[in-house]
Design an enzyme around this catalytic site. Structure first.
Site, PDB file in Angstrom:
ATOM      1  N   LYS A 160       0.868  -1.176   0.000  1.00 16.03           N
ATOM      2  CA  LYS A 160       0.000   0.000   0.000  1.00 16.03           C
ATOM      3  C   LYS A 160       0.899   1.218   0.000  1.00 16.03           C
ATOM      4  CE  LYS A 160      -4.430   1.129   0.462  1.00 16.03           C
ATOM      5  NZ  LYS A 160      -5.614   0.435  -0.087  1.00 16.03           N
TER       6      LYS A 160
ATOM      7  N   GLY B 255     -24.142   3.538  -2.986  1.00 18.38           N
ATOM      8  CA  GLY B 255     -23.217   4.147  -3.936  1.00 18.38           C
ATOM      9  C   GLY B 255     -22.928   3.151  -5.054  1.00 18.38           C
TER      10      GLY B 255
HETATM   11  P1  NAD Z   1     -19.373   5.113  -2.859  1.00 17.50           P
HETATM   12  O1  NAD Z   1     -18.703   6.324  -2.334  1.00 17.50           O
HETATM   13  O2  NAD Z   1     -19.746   5.035  -4.295  1.00 17.50           O
HETATM   14  O3  NAD Z   1     -20.719   4.842  -2.030  1.00 17.50           O
HETATM   15  C1  NAD Z   1     -20.834   5.009  -0.659  1.00 17.50           C
HETATM   16  C2  NAD Z   1     -22.268   5.463  -0.372  1.00 17.50           C
HETATM   17  O4  NAD Z   1     -22.438   5.501   1.044  1.00 17.50           O
HETATM   18  C3  NAD Z   1     -22.596   6.835  -0.906  1.00 17.50           C
HETATM   19  O5  NAD Z   1     -23.826   6.810  -1.619  1.00 17.50           O
HETATM   20  C4  NAD Z   1     -22.688   7.701   0.346  1.00 17.50           C
HETATM   21  O6  NAD Z   1     -23.630   8.765   0.237  1.00 17.50           O
HETATM   22  C5  NAD Z   1     -23.134   6.685   1.366  1.00 17.50           C
HETATM   23  N1  NAD Z   1     -22.834   7.037   2.759  1.00 17.50           N
HETATM   24  C6  NAD Z   1     -21.782   7.747   3.239  1.00 17.50           C
HETATM   25  N2  NAD Z   1     -21.870   7.868   4.568  1.00 17.50           N
HETATM   26  C7  NAD Z   1     -22.994   7.210   4.937  1.00 17.50           C
HETATM   27  C8  NAD Z   1     -23.636   6.981   6.176  1.00 17.50           C
HETATM   28  N3  NAD Z   1     -23.150   7.456   7.317  1.00 17.50           N
HETATM   29  N4  NAD Z   1     -24.764   6.239   6.179  1.00 17.50           N
HETATM   30  C9  NAD Z   1     -25.287   5.753   5.038  1.00 17.50           C
HETATM   31  N5  NAD Z   1     -24.736   5.955   3.826  1.00 17.50           N
HETATM   32  C10 NAD Z   1     -23.609   6.693   3.786  1.00 17.50           C
HETATM   33  O7  NAD Z   1     -18.445   3.895  -2.439  1.00 17.50           O
HETATM   34  P2  NAD Z   1     -18.453   2.422  -3.061  1.00 17.50           P
HETATM   35  O8  NAD Z   1     -17.426   2.354  -4.111  1.00 17.50           O
HETATM   36  O9  NAD Z   1     -19.850   2.019  -3.331  1.00 17.50           O
HETATM   37  O10 NAD Z   1     -17.895   1.589  -1.824  1.00 17.50           O
HETATM   38  C11 NAD Z   1     -18.717   1.281  -0.711  1.00 17.50           C
HETATM   39  C12 NAD Z   1     -17.868   0.665   0.390  1.00 17.50           C
HETATM   40  O11 NAD Z   1     -17.249  -0.533  -0.082  1.00 17.50           O
HETATM   41  C13 NAD Z   1     -16.730   1.557   0.868  1.00 17.50           C
HETATM   42  O12 NAD Z   1     -16.553   1.360   2.237  1.00 17.50           O
HETATM   43  C14 NAD Z   1     -15.522   1.023   0.108  1.00 17.50           C
HETATM   44  O13 NAD Z   1     -14.318   1.242   0.810  1.00 17.50           O
HETATM   45  C15 NAD Z   1     -15.821  -0.465   0.040  1.00 17.50           C
HETATM   46  N6  NAD Z   1     -15.211  -1.141  -1.103  1.00 17.50           N
HETATM   47  C16 NAD Z   1     -15.482  -0.732  -2.363  1.00 17.50           C
HETATM   48  C17 NAD Z   1     -14.895  -1.408  -3.449  1.00 17.50           C
HETATM   49  C18 NAD Z   1     -15.197  -1.002  -4.865  1.00 17.50           C
HETATM   50  O14 NAD Z   1     -14.888  -1.768  -5.786  1.00 17.50           O
HETATM   51  N7  NAD Z   1     -15.794   0.141  -5.106  1.00 17.50           N
HETATM   52  C19 NAD Z   1     -14.036  -2.499  -3.219  1.00 17.50           C
HETATM   53  C20 NAD Z   1     -13.789  -2.910  -1.897  1.00 17.50           C
HETATM   54  C21 NAD Z   1     -14.388  -2.208  -0.852  1.00 17.50           C
END
Ligand code: NAD
Length: 361
Positions: free
Chosen positions: A87, A189
């Site tokens: 990382k 999201g």
């Molecule tokens: P994103 O930013 O697209 O979506 C996150 C959503 O959560 C947003 O719509 C936001 O408004 C909402 N949110 C923020 N704070 C909140 C709260 N307190 N209560 C309810 N909703 C809230 O992110 P993503 O890419 O969809 O990822 C979601 C999670 O999965 C993150 O924790 C990310 O680290 C993890 N993750 C994502 C991936 C990936 O491929 N995108 C891979 C591994 C892990």
């Protein structure tokens, strides 16, 4: 030796979890201050994203990069990928301090590691930044589709979460069908939306919550999900809780309220404290799907890109999360240990086994 080096010694911090290498990168002209941590390369080159963040101190940045790189080692190992864990963090404000020159200079530092570390996107960095890095090194993944990458990993991540959830259902209910099950998805999201899609296609009843009202209304209408107020998600009568927004939502307070039988979501570090809440979840009779396994679709996507696999192959590899989740749940039950610990033990065994093979030629 540790006495001579002192309490704040970087060597001592590296030794705590046996990190192989830490590289400090500095460039006055561009303002670059980055730390690259390589935890373990037993299974392959260390892969992990670059996070750009306004750390309060150098110690905080070092702590974060050591913790995150170790997490990547376990994630790659449990997913069956031939990758090690690494990382990087760039210290700075991603909105103000970024420039083409800074990213390219950073790319040169990665190039100098000769493939020992491969970077990708993370919090505070974007596909555009990966494009700049790629101008200086081949050792970068997660680049846009237009440049030969596999694009947005979120649909793959969501599919992996869905597979992990189904494996939990099979273990808990004797059948992996989610039809008629009640699922609460917190955060709709990129990943959350795709998860809701799979669940609704299988006729699960889906509650959704998010802090973004507009997005909530859009997803509810598009997939026929029911909106709930953010704070009330822990009070619902549900079968499955899927955290897809923030980490640490599985804690002492929420576990007092949660009425689900399965927790399976995409968010990283869902257990506020692994040592406490891993066991607490278990004692409550809830199955917890280790987040670092079931959200590994994004990593599989990046790995596929590096190996020239198609998007279809990435999805096929992600489907395997179902089998691995089942294996972990079985081990957790047989050995009466929390699921995250069962996952860690399987990952460590794989690394030990491969280390032994490598020693023989
Ligand atoms: P994103 O930013 O697209 O979506 C996150 C959503 O959560 C947003 O719509 C936001 O408004 C909402 N949110 C923020 N704070 C909140 C709260 N307190 N209560 C309810 N909703 C809230 O992110 P993503 O890419 O969809 O990822 C979601 C999670 O999965 C993150 O924790 C990310 O680290 C993890 N993750 C994502 C991936 C990936 O491929 N995108 C891979 C591994 C892990």
């Amino acid at each position: 030796m540790s006495d001579i080096l002192g309490e704040n010694s970087v060597f001592n911090k590296m030794a705590e979890n046996d990190h192989q290498k830490v590289v400090f990168c500095q460039d006055k002209a561009t303002g670059l201050k980055a730390i690259i941590a390589i935890h373990d390369t037993t299974l392959g080159p260390a892969l992990g994203g670059t996070r750009m963040w306004q750390y309060k101190s150098e110690a905080e940045a070092l702590h974060d990069v050591l913790r995150l790189s170790r997490g990547m080692t376990y994630k790659a190992a449990i997913t069956g990928l031939n990758l090690g864990g690494g990382k990087a963090v760039i210290i700075g404000d991603s909105k103000k301090d970024k420039s083409e020159a800074l990213m390219r200079k950073y790319g040169k530092f990665i190039e100098n590691l000769n493939g020992e570390y491969i970077t990708a996107e993370d919090v505070g960095t974007s596909p555009k930044d990966m494009e700049y890095i790629k101008m200086e090194t081949r050792h970068v993944a997660g680049i846009p589709e237009s440049l030969g990458g596999l694009g947005d990993p979120s649909p793959v991540t969501a599919f992996g979460v869905y597979m992990g959830m189904k494996a939990c259902a099979k273990h808990m209910y004797g059948n992996d069908s989610l039809a008629g099950k009640v699922v609460a998805v917190q955060g709709v999201g990129h990943v959350g939306e795709n998860l809701v899609k799979h669940l609704r296609e299988e006729n699960a009843k889906v509650y959704i919550s998010d802090i973004n009202e507009e997005r909530l209304a859009y997803i509810a209408k598009k997939y026929g999900a029911e909106v709930v107020a953010n704070n009330s998600i822990y009070d619902l009568n549900i079968d499955i809780y899927a955290p897809c927004a923030l980490g640490a939502t599985v804690n002492t307070e929420t576990l007092e309220k949660l009425k689900c039988t399965i927790i399976a979501g995409a968010a990283n570090n869902q257990l506020a404290d692994e040592n406490i809440h891993g066991r607490m979840v278990m004692d409550k009779g809830i199955l917890y799907a280790p987040d670092f396994l079931i959200n590994a679709g994004g990593l599989i996507n990046v790995y596929s890109e590096l190996n020239g696999y198609t998007a279809k192959r990435a999805m096929e590899k992600t489907e395997h999360i179902y089998e691995v989740t089942s294996e972990i749940l079985k081990k957790s039950k047989e050995e009466n240990i929390p699921t995250y610990e069962a996952a860690n033990r399987i990952a460590e065994k794989r690394m030990d086994d491969i280390r032994r093979i490598k020693a023989s030629y």
